[in-house]
Design a protein around this motif. Structure first.
Motif, mmCIF file in Angstrom:
data_model
loop_
_atom_site.group_PDB
_atom_site.id
_atom_site.type_symbol
_atom_site.label_atom_id
_atom_site.label_comp_id
_atom_site.label_asym_id
_atom_site.label_seq_id
_atom_site.Cartn_x
_atom_site.Cartn_y
_atom_site.Cartn_z
ATOM 1 N N HIS A 1 -24.275 -10.565 21.441
ATOM 2 C CA HIS A 1 -24.622 -11.386 20.356
ATOM 3 C C HIS A 1 -26.052 -11.396 19.929
ATOM 4 N N THR A 2 -26.920 -11.714 20.970
ATOM 5 C CA THR A 2 -28.017 -11.638 20.614
ATOM 6 C C THR A 2 -28.784 -10.467 19.806
ATOM 7 N N ALA A 3 -28.320 -9.219 20.644
ATOM 8 C CA ALA A 3 -28.809 -7.941 19.894
ATOM 9 C C ALA A 3 -28.308 -7.890 18.248
ATOM 10 N N SER A 4 -27.069 -8.400 18.032
ATOM 11 C CA SER A 4 -26.718 -8.339 16.560
ATOM 12 C C SER A 4 -27.385 -9.153 15.601
ATOM 13 N N HIS A 5 -28.186 -10.113 16.017
ATOM 14 C CA HIS A 5 -29.122 -10.735 15.201
ATOM 15 C C HIS A 5 -30.522 -9.946 14.786
ATOM 16 N N LEU A 6 -30.595 -8.959 15.509
ATOM 17 C CA LEU A 6 -31.939 -8.216 15.412
ATOM 18 C C LEU A 6 -32.070 -6.907 14.742
ATOM 19 N N GLY A 7 -30.892 -6.230 14.614
ATOM 20 C CA GLY A 7 -30.500 -4.928 13.838
ATOM 21 C C GLY A 7 -29.359 -4.590 13.520
ATOM 22 N N ARG A 8 -29.027 -3.462 13.001
ATOM 23 C CA ARG A 8 -27.783 -2.997 12.503
ATOM 24 C C ARG A 8 -26.980 -2.528 13.639
ATOM 25 N N GLY A 9 -27.473 -1.906 14.816
ATOM 26 C CA GLY A 9 -26.607 -1.438 15.978
ATOM 27 C C GLY A 9 -27.598 -1.373 17.156
ATOM 28 N N PHE A 10 -26.947 -1.404 18.170
ATOM 29 C CA PHE A 10 -27.673 -1.458 19.543
ATOM 30 C C PHE A 10 -26.988 -0.418 20.394
ATOM 31 N N SER A 11 -27.834 0.135 21.480
ATOM 32 C CA SER A 11 -27.168 0.720 22.580
ATOM 33 C C SER A 11 -27.155 -0.185 23.947
ATOM 34 N N VAL A 12 -26.305 0.298 24.822
ATOM 35 C CA VAL A 12 -25.942 -0.469 26.214
ATOM 36 C C VAL A 12 -26.553 0.684 27.133
ATOM 37 N N VAL A 13 -27.460 0.263 27.877
ATOM 38 C CA VAL A 13 -27.639 1.080 29.046
ATOM 39 C C VAL A 13 -27.451 0.500 30.319
ATOM 40 N N THR A 14 -26.208 1.224 30.927
ATOM 41 C CA THR A 14 -25.809 0.476 32.187
ATOM 42 C C THR A 14 -26.127 1.327 33.335
ATOM 43 N N THR A 15 -25.473 1.013 34.677
ATOM 44 C CA THR A 15 -25.577 1.701 35.782
ATOM 45 C C THR A 15 -24.681 3.116 36.049
ATOM 46 N N LEU A 16 -23.613 2.979 36.666
ATOM 47 C CA LEU A 16 -22.820 3.941 36.844
ATOM 48 C C LEU A 16 -22.040 4.523 35.683
ATOM 49 N N GLY A 17 -21.833 5.610 35.329
ATOM 50 C CA GLY A 17 -20.974 6.012 34.330
ATOM 51 C C GLY A 17 -19.507 5.338 34.184
ATOM 52 N N HIS B 1 -24.614 4.163 27.647
ATOM 53 C CA HIS B 1 -25.098 5.135 28.450
ATOM 54 C C HIS B 1 -25.196 4.457 29.741
ATOM 55 N N ALA B 2 -25.089 5.473 30.755
ATOM 56 C CA ALA B 2 -25.125 5.296 32.073
ATOM 57 C C ALA B 2 -26.462 6.091 32.411
ATOM 58 N N CYS B 3 -27.239 5.164 33.497
ATOM 59 C CA CYS B 3 -28.422 6.088 34.009
ATOM 60 C C CYS B 3 -27.862 6.371 35.481
ATOM 61 N N GLU B 4 -26.725 6.562 35.694
ATOM 62 C CA GLU B 4 -26.206 6.779 37.037
ATOM 63 C C GLU B 4 -27.030 6.416 38.302
ATOM 64 N N LEU B 5 -27.677 5.115 38.324
ATOM 65 C CA LEU B 5 -28.349 4.396 39.269
ATOM 66 C C LEU B 5 -27.311 3.387 39.731
ATOM 67 N N PRO B 6 -26.863 3.382 41.212
ATOM 68 C CA PRO B 6 -26.384 2.229 41.586
ATOM 69 C C PRO B 6 -26.968 1.020 41.466
ATOM 70 N N VAL B 7 -26.118 -0.052 41.605
ATOM 71 C CA VAL B 7 -26.719 -1.511 41.107
ATOM 72 C C VAL B 7 -27.815 -1.732 42.050
#
Lengths: 242, 242, 242, 242, 242, 242
Positions: free
Chosen positions: F102-118, F141-147
């Motif tokens: 929700h927060t990201a949607s106030h700031l731009g037209r589109g966001f990316s999520v960067v998560t841990t494992l795919g 997008h995953a960075c493939e680091l475990p939590v």
């Protein structure tokens, strides 16, 4: 071919009914049984109940895997724990809402769901969306009978039948999906009464799992349904770790 | 229980292959046969071919109804004439694209379709949307082999297999749906080669029809799938009137 | 500039009416005629009729191409055979549902469709989705008059007018799309009666084709609408092969 | 029949080009002119410019109404002020993005938009959604030429042509929609160069308005597009009140 | 931390009410004021009014930037000029419809919007879609009170309260979003009367901006919300150029 | 005002980090603490882990209710048990994925999520859809680091930062949402490095709950989020019954 139907609530009487409905459609070569969850709520009528039925369901899957079960049916219309169960099991796992909605989509252009309490209607709608069935699901209607009253209320059959009749008329739908495993044995009666296809998810899911096994298909081990990474669990649920 | 698989193109060799793939999964109590359309294109590779395969398909349904067939599979991945066939038949009619996509949705979070010519990809995407499967269908990929070359080109197996491998990698998908009835016999081979579930719609649809019949379900006679209103037809197609 | 309006049913009286409605809006430099399909149903009131109207439609397109026709209107609200017709024709082909819905979207925020039999409402809704018009289409309403009764029932004008009035009120819509080519001549009357824009697809599609030709635009020859690959056809439809 | 094309930026040279492109397609009985907005930005390249072009546009509509204009084209690909203009005008108002996208949807299964600066791509995508054209719009591509450079940069034609060629290949699309009124005169050249339909919205919208007028259709006076309620305005914009 | 609430209509009495509602929730360290637009309509009740409120809004943003304001609330439920304002301001800008709908989505599964005139309902629905809130927005209902009557009509409180009660019942919703800045001060009363969460966008947006500032977040300067390219403006709006 | 942040995994070190990030943004009048779940997985990296974290989460909510906590943050990016928690708590409950998106949607037209494992990317995509944020979420997008490696791998900061940079470029997005509570403390660093807004859900959700409390809003007690119906529970989870 061994198929296990898991009742994720802890009411054994309901498991017995479910097992009969599943056995009635299973093939001659299918070894089918139904088991009751060993922990959790007596019935599933809220998000709270549903979330807390999942550990019992997953324990049942784990037992099944050890016992050589080939595929599973989750016999609650909220399809609790479906994604987690698919990670855990090697073979196919199918929910009764999933199977019932898919089945209905082959028979007409739109179906109505008739469920128990109004507060569960949102879950049914969420599942319709998840399974891609929103375009076929024309409405979710509650008959406002609690789950366990389906077996004890002498008017249950009449109440559910009338709710189905009303739903079809209101939605202009071609078929009815019964929104609770506890309605399984009413299926033939309602179909005869209202004259449209009526789908019980327990029977539908049993045949879906059986078909997947016949096709030699199991859940995909690639990606999201691969076995969960092993790790320590602590506290009450310590036994779920590895 | 009598199930008929209809090949809506006029190539008998392809019907034979299709029949074998369907028989391999049908139950012991199922009487299954496959028939070839008596009029229309030798293969279906365009909207034009697809539209013109429908009269032959509907004639085959009409013969089937007279012969006491209980349910039908439409064995072309464009699922030609599905709505019309459902009006005409009393029992269930299922298309192979429909059955394959539904089946794939039980096994993973997303599938790829691998089809023949690129010009048919749009139809596959349209069907994914129609069946509610767009959220599962991550891509439609063509291997650019004409339909009949699947049986004659010595490299067909290799070409389709590599197209499946590439599609899974490109889409990050969990499963593959084979986008042509002519690919049915390649299914086991490709599954073994690329290590993800691969679904052939001919087998999947056969079991879907068989399950619907076991459940005692037929198309809904209410609403859009009621028998078509009788009326005069003239010209070449006069025999389709009543 | 030659435009041909094809009535895909075989009722010549309806073609005459359609031709008049199209001529009333065509430009001075446009040579316009309407033709009746030579084979198929007398009216199109089911998926069955619609599918079986397509061979006659495609034959009419083929004749048109040989005769130097530049663009075509498909004058049935189910827009039968549109994709196949686009493959076959070199110039533009537009359906009357397509043109009417697009036209309505320029005039207000939402429209109602008023169609003949209730069983055709699903097709109208499918087309609204296909053309991207679902966000504008607020409802599809049947007046339950058979297609041919539009010309013979003395109350037809009144019945359709009242169905339009009711639809606008029920849907809170700004405009009405007439859901049958046979309603074309009622358009001006209904507009005067109910006071909102009422759109007849025959006239709308005629002008859409005329505009595309004026713009020098034809169907895209790249991709899915390229000419269908030639191949043998057998049986009743052998003449459609090449 | 009087149609006015409004250039909502204040650059008269661009208006002249636009007028020529519109006149080239208008019918013999159509009196068409193009006017330049009397206040606002020299070109529209941001949400800021677009919002501030609307008062000038609305003033031009008001003048047009007083002068007996029957219908309007808004000749900027952001379709600025379209809803407000429809409230103000008695007859039809069509935007060039709206008309171009609708037109492209009749010719193929998917189109690419080629626009000027990348920062305007989001607006084009928003409009595709608003008009229901998102299913046809496969991509929006910027050539990163400012609007006014289209007329002054000697390489403009080449740059836009190559951007169109690249877009079609990247999107697998069947047609191109030019995303700026200033590209109108490049249309025929690009079409010849890349061999797919290329649509200029100025010409497309002119014919759409002309068709609506021929059909006797005007914006719906019911609901949202009824004339705006009169009220006092203060400050710089006081003249817009009533 | 300086937050400015901009009333984009020119009615100062309404600004005073809005300022009070915003101050009631702002944090101790927040310097908050409300300003009235210096040009445009006395109230915003049409697309025409909304479009013509944007120049005054943007002028207020420009003044704010010069005065060191950190973030802005646009206090009209149409969220006029939101994209343009985000280009112009360095810090966050939030609309009251945006904030109210987001807020409601945290509290229940679906909300109703209650707005002033029926002709503004379409704008509310458009915004729900734009913000991704369509799945939560179950209906938009008008109480048919003009905006300024909210402050002058002695029955306003009762009329709006009853419209909210009716909306919740009709939609089966869990919460109400008030669809006009002029309803802000009715919020607590209605909540107490009808017993579900009632959300006033003025307070919600004030806290959203305050939260964004606390998080150190401002609009993204990359892409579409970068500062608009400078250029000449002419005529009445010449002062908006650079 | 008492807010409790619940870490639904059982790793106390992670709770400490989370608490610091939440405290850094909470208001002066907010009493905030963070608690660790007392049972379940050490980290949440699968549907299995997520489902089995819910009992511990719900127990923490129950304790919180007894202790007078006013609102809750669920500090895992899968937002486990959100619906059930809302039934159980009287006040607001917000998930960190929910708040961050929700927060990201106030700031731009589109966001990316960067998560841990795919394998967790599908869950993030599901949540984006559930919250209506799919139109803003351009990629996961995953960075493939475990939590747990986020706290122990010396290269974690660099790996996540580069994944964010890559994601923004690949998606053409305006902002980044960090897809794991364990990334909270990297937020300011990454923002400084890549120059776009970066949102940590722990801080965002803390302020969302604080804002809801300031507004006097709590979950709706009507409909689906009413307290769950009391009933017996058996087995391991017997203490969850009533």
């Amino acid at each position: 071919m061994r198929i296990r139907v898991i009742n994720p609530n802890t009411t054994r009487a309901m498991t017995a009914t479910i097992e009969q409905c599943a056995l009635a459609v299973a093939g001659q070569d299918t070894l089918l049984d139904a088991v009751t969850s060993e922990t959790g709520p007596a019935s599933i009528e809220s998000h709270y109940d549903e979330a807390l039925s999942v550990p019992g369901l997953l324990a049942a899957i784990r037992h099944g895997e050890a016992a050589g079960v080939d595929g599973y049916v989750i016999a609650c219309f909220g399809d609790p724990g479906l994604d987690a169960a698919r990670e855990l099991a090697a073979g196919p796992v199918v929910g009764i809402a999933e199977a019932a909605m898919h089945t209905a989509s082959h028979l007409g252009r739109g179906f109505s769901v008739v469920t128990t309490l109004g507060r569960t209607a949102g879950r049914a709608a969420d599942l319709a969306e998840r399974y891609g069935m929103r375009r076929f699901c024309r409405g979710v209607h509650a008959c406002e009978l609690p789950v366990l009253a389906l077996e004890t209320d002498p008017d249950a059959r009449k109440i559910v039948t009338e709710a189905c009749r009303t739903a079809v008329a209101a939605d202009g739908s071609d078929a009815v999906v019964l929104g609770c495993a506890g309605m399984a044995e009413l299926c033939a009666h309602i179909r005869a009464e209202i004259g449209v296809p009526v789908i019980d998810g327990v029977a539908a899911a049993t045949l879906t799992v059986q078909s997947l096994l016949t096709l030699g298909l199991r859940k995909s081990g690639r990606g999201e349904y691969a076995a969960p990474p092993p790790k320590p669990y602590t506290g009450l649920l310590a036994s779920f770790g590895s």
